[in-house]
Design an enzyme around this catalytic site. Sequence first.
Site, PDB file in Angstrom:
ATOM      1  N   ASP A 143       0.890  -1.224  -0.131  1.00 29.06           N
ATOM      2  CA  ASP A 143       0.051   0.013   0.006  1.00 29.06           C
ATOM      3  C   ASP A 143       0.915   1.205   0.187  1.00 29.06           C
ATOM      4  O   ASP A 143       1.794   1.262   0.466  1.00 29.06           O
ATOM      5  CB  ASP A 143      -0.936  -0.081   1.353  1.00 29.06           C
ATOM      6  CG  ASP A 143      -2.038   0.985   0.865  1.00 29.06           C
ATOM      7  OD1 ASP A 143      -2.353   1.368  -0.101  1.00 29.06           O
ATOM      8  OD2 ASP A 143      -2.375   1.567   2.300  1.00 29.06           O
TER       9      ASP A 143
ATOM     10  N   ASN B  35     -10.599  -2.782  -6.271  1.00 29.63           N
ATOM     11  CA  ASN B  35     -10.057  -1.781  -6.760  1.00 29.63           C
ATOM     12  C   ASN B  35     -10.609  -1.211  -8.398  1.00 29.63           C
ATOM     13  O   ASN B  35     -10.429  -0.376  -8.871  1.00 29.63           O
ATOM     14  CB  ASN B  35      -8.683  -2.138  -7.131  1.00 29.63           C
ATOM     15  CG  ASN B  35      -7.512  -2.229  -5.656  1.00 29.63           C
ATOM     16  OD1 ASN B  35      -6.650  -2.868  -5.710  1.00 29.63           O
ATOM     17  ND2 ASN B  35      -7.787  -1.258  -5.017  1.00 29.63           N
TER      18      ASN B  35
HETATM   19  C1  FPP Z   1      -1.900   0.108  -3.445  1.00 28.41           C
HETATM   20  O1  FPP Z   1      -1.339   1.347  -3.345  1.00 28.41           O
HETATM   21  C2  FPP Z   1      -1.302  -0.547  -4.548  1.00 28.41           C
HETATM   22  C3  FPP Z   1      -2.093  -1.233  -5.757  1.00 28.41           C
HETATM   23  C4  FPP Z   1      -3.400  -1.152  -5.584  1.00 28.41           C
HETATM   24  C5  FPP Z   1      -1.368  -1.489  -6.923  1.00 28.41           C
HETATM   25  C6  FPP Z   1      -0.026  -2.493  -6.527  1.00 28.41           C
HETATM   26  C7  FPP Z   1       0.692  -2.229  -7.450  1.00 28.41           C
HETATM   27  C8  FPP Z   1       2.176  -2.437  -7.792  1.00 28.41           C
HETATM   28  C9  FPP Z   1       3.042  -2.626  -6.418  1.00 28.41           C
HETATM   29  C10 FPP Z   1       2.895  -2.123  -8.802  1.00 28.41           C
HETATM   30  C11 FPP Z   1       2.585  -2.940 -10.039  1.00 28.41           C
HETATM   31  C12 FPP Z   1       2.906  -4.568  -9.541  1.00 28.41           C
HETATM   32  C13 FPP Z   1       2.731  -5.402 -10.605  1.00 28.41           C
HETATM   33  C14 FPP Z   1       3.042  -6.594 -10.333  1.00 28.41           C
HETATM   34  C15 FPP Z   1       2.340  -4.896 -12.026  1.00 28.41           C
HETATM   35  P1  FPP Z   1      -2.331   2.561  -3.417  1.00 28.41           P
HETATM   36  O2  FPP Z   1      -2.417   3.066  -4.933  1.00 28.41           O
HETATM   37  O3  FPP Z   1      -3.800   2.093  -2.871  1.00 28.41           O
HETATM   38  O4  FPP Z   1      -1.835   3.648  -2.474  1.00 28.41           O
HETATM   39  P2  FPP Z   1      -2.585   4.895  -1.723  1.00 28.41           P
HETATM   40  O5  FPP Z   1      -3.036   4.194  -0.663  1.00 28.41           O
HETATM   41  O6  FPP Z   1      -1.387   5.753  -1.324  1.00 28.41           O
HETATM   42  O7  FPP Z   1      -3.582   5.459  -2.414  1.00 28.41           O
END
Ligand code: FPP
Length: 224
Positions: free
Chosen positions: A12, A60
């Site tokens: 996250d 998501n």
């Molecule tokens: C959560 O952070 C992260 C995600 C929903 C996506 C995870 C993806 C990656 C680590 C990169 C891509 C990975 C692959 C394997 C292609 P958030 O966006 O919810 O962060 P926030 O809480 O700051 O909004």
Amino acid sequence: MNPINHVAIIMDGNGRWGLKQKKSRNAGHKAGLKSVERIIKKSIEYNIKFLTLFAFSTENWKRPKKEIDYLFNLLESFLISRIDEFDKQDIKFKVIGKKNFSKKLNLLLNSAEKKTSKNSKIQINLALNYGSKFELVNAFKKIIKNNINIDEKNIEKFLYTKNIPNPDILIRTGNTKRLSNFLLWQIAYSEIFFEKKLWPDFNETDYSKIINKFKKVKRNYGNI
Ligand code: FPP
């Protein structure tokens, strides 16, 4: 000292990191991918056998289409550019979650799973379109359909994580203390570590600190 078979991570904080550093959430996802690579490498060094990464939840889909498209394009290029190398490194790749993406991505995911299915150095479970409640409801439905007993063993047979040991460690980065519908059944006895750093900032040293803490924990499983 506790052995470590399985580490699960809620990655996250990409969005916040991206907005702060580059004024774009997607830049955070791109940087998050570098952390993924770092943590896979370190897990192999630690001889961890299973690493489960929460990349996209059933919830998501509520995000703007532009961000969803960016994430899946990132995943596509990641698979195209890295899967041969993963295979050479004896890494097994598996998706947990419902594979209902574009035809191209579904094909890529299936072929990555097939190509690496015999590998055994480490298994990377990528949780994509994954939700724990959906997984459990589905398991119960299958049990009823097959007219078999509802017990722990039978439930586990119908989870995406069939034949995968439960996580020893669950890490959530991003300074938020919640489980977000991730592996709710499987983490019943996992040690949980909430990390303040955002995922793109999470590095090998942070990971090692958690692993060293875990090694010293007394795991009771309800005993004393
Ligand atoms: C959560 O952070 C992260 C995600 C929903 C996506 C995870 C993806 C990656 C680590 C990169 C891509 C990975 C692959 C394997 C292609 P958030 O966006 O919810 O962060 P926030 O809480 O700051 O909004």
